[in-house]
Design an enzyme around this catalytic site. Structure first.
Site, PDB file in Angstrom:
ATOM      1  N   CYS A   2      -4.545 -43.335 -26.025  1.00 53.43           N
ATOM      2  CA  CYS A   2      -3.614 -43.556 -27.135  1.00 53.43           C
ATOM      3  C   CYS A   2      -3.979 -42.673 -28.322  1.00 53.43           C
ATOM      4  O   CYS A   2      -3.099 -42.060 -28.945  1.00 53.43           O
ATOM      5  CB  CYS A   2      -3.627 -45.026 -27.527  1.00 53.43           C
ATOM      6  SG  CYS A   2      -2.451 -45.450 -28.838  1.00 53.43           S
ATOM      7  N   CYS A  29      -3.953 -53.879 -26.824  1.00 53.22           N
ATOM      8  CA  CYS A  29      -2.733 -54.385 -27.465  1.00 53.22           C
ATOM      9  C   CYS A  29      -1.661 -54.772 -26.466  1.00 53.22           C
ATOM     10  O   CYS A  29      -0.922 -55.725 -26.698  1.00 53.22           O
ATOM     11  CB  CYS A  29      -2.210 -53.361 -28.466  1.00 53.22           C
ATOM     12  SG  CYS A  29      -1.670 -51.794 -27.725  1.00 53.22           S
TER      13      CYS A  29
END
Length: 359
Positions: free
Chosen positions: A104, A201
């Site tokens: 990410c 997440c």
């Protein structure tokens, strides 16, 4: 004219204070929250403290209003799905244990956000990571440890490129977490006491196997055999996506002694079981290597290498292989060097580089 910086605001205290510090330093600051999830998963996002959900947007917007800076929400769902979620699933199907935060950082928080920020006239981007950036005497940029070892996040930033580092500011790395919270409180930022998000997440319940089942469907391997290194069958496992190297809990094998996952063999759908001692090695090989302090590795080099985020590190010698991979020969054996995780090399306080562990 003021230099313009886009701050990736997650709605947490660290990125909020980063925006505040940069404004105090005279930058023209723009706050941006990155939308990275599909809408149908909104409830799960909120259950994780709102790190990527509507509450994150609300918190970041309130901070921006307090700081009197422009604030926008940008859609990066496509990039996140491709470079993080799909990558995460594919690696588990290969029997690897990936680090989605590293992917990410490289491909979403930097490559995608930086590109859009430059397109709107920004000079830099910034996040709330606990790390610092130095320009070295050889002209290269390198990540440097933050002032606080307890929150140091340099491990997850090893694969940023020179171009990305040249356009990045990291003001939070000069402070401890307590100092950051204190500054937020003194400034009246509404997130001063907001707890940190602790989980991946997009898997807020930490049930990786169920997430992979949903995403990959029929591609997920079914149950197979637990075996010893020499092939003796010990029992049945639930599927390779339920296991990772070094795992002891949840094996449900009545062995009469503590046993661990010592290897995963996706090609035969086998999970290898062995002793703790079998998890130790003094040689770890990695590929997809990114260098920071040097352009390339031209001779054997002494480093402190970390094989996972919370590893304290072990000293060893790096040697570049003819095919470009890098072998680290450790002074003392390391435990559970896991394929798919990153091995990051340090010299003093700087990240020399790192790569992905393959064996």
């Amino acid at each position: 004219m003021k230099k313009k910086v886009v701050v990736g605001m997650s709605g947490g205290v660290d990125s909020s204070v980063a925006a505040m510090l940069l404004k105090e330093q005279g930058y023209d600051v723009i706050g941006v929250t990155m939308q990275i999830w599909q809408d149908e998963e909104e409830a799960a996002k909120e259950a994780n403290g709102g790190c990527c959900g509507l509450s994150a947007v609300d918190d970041a917007r309130r901070v921006a209003q307090r700081l009197e800076i422009p604030y926008y929400v940008m859609n990066f769902k496509k990039e996140f799905k491709c470079h993080v979620m799909d990558y995460f699933v594919a690696e588990y199907l290969r029997g690897h244990t990936p680090n989605p935060c590293i992917a990410c950082n490289r491909y979403v928080k930097w490559e995608s956000l930086l590109q859009r920020s430059l397109e709107i006239g920004a000079d830099y981007i910034s996040t709330g990571h606990y790390a610092r950036i130095d320009r070295l005497p050889n002209g290269r940029f390198a990540i440097r440890n933050s002032v606080t070892a307890a929150k140091d996040q340099t491990y997850a930033l090893y694969n940023l490129t020179q171009e990305q580092l040249a356009h990045t500011l990291m003001p939070v790395g000069e402070y401890t977490k307590d100092e950051i919270r204190a500054m937020a409180g003194e400034a009246g930022l509404p997130v001063a006491h907001k707890p940190d998000s602790q989980e991946i997440c997009f898997v807020p319940d930490n049930d990786y196997a169920s997430f992979i089942d949903r995403e990959a469907g029929e591609k997920v391997p079914g149950p197979g055999n637990f075996v010893t290194e020499d092939g003796r069958i010990l029992g049945r496992h639930k599927g390779i996506t339920h296991y990772t190297l070094g795992q002891r809990r949840g094996l449900e094998l009545p062995m009469g002694e503590r046993v661990f996952v010592t290897a995963i063999r996706p090609e035969t759908n086998e999970v290898v079981i062995g002793s703790n001692q079998e998890l130790f090695t003094d040689k770890v090989l990695c590929d997809h290597v990114n260098y920071m302090t040097v352009e390339d590795l031209t001779e054997p080099t002494r480093v402190l290498a970390k094989i996972r985020y919370n590893h304290k590190g072990e000293y060893g010698t790096l040697t570049k292989q003819p095919d470009g991979k890098v072998l680290c020969t450790f002074d003392a054996p390391v435990r559970a060097a896991t394929p798919g995780q990153a091995m990051v090399f340090y010299q003093d306080e700087h990240v020399l580089g790192g790569g992905t562990i393959i064996l």
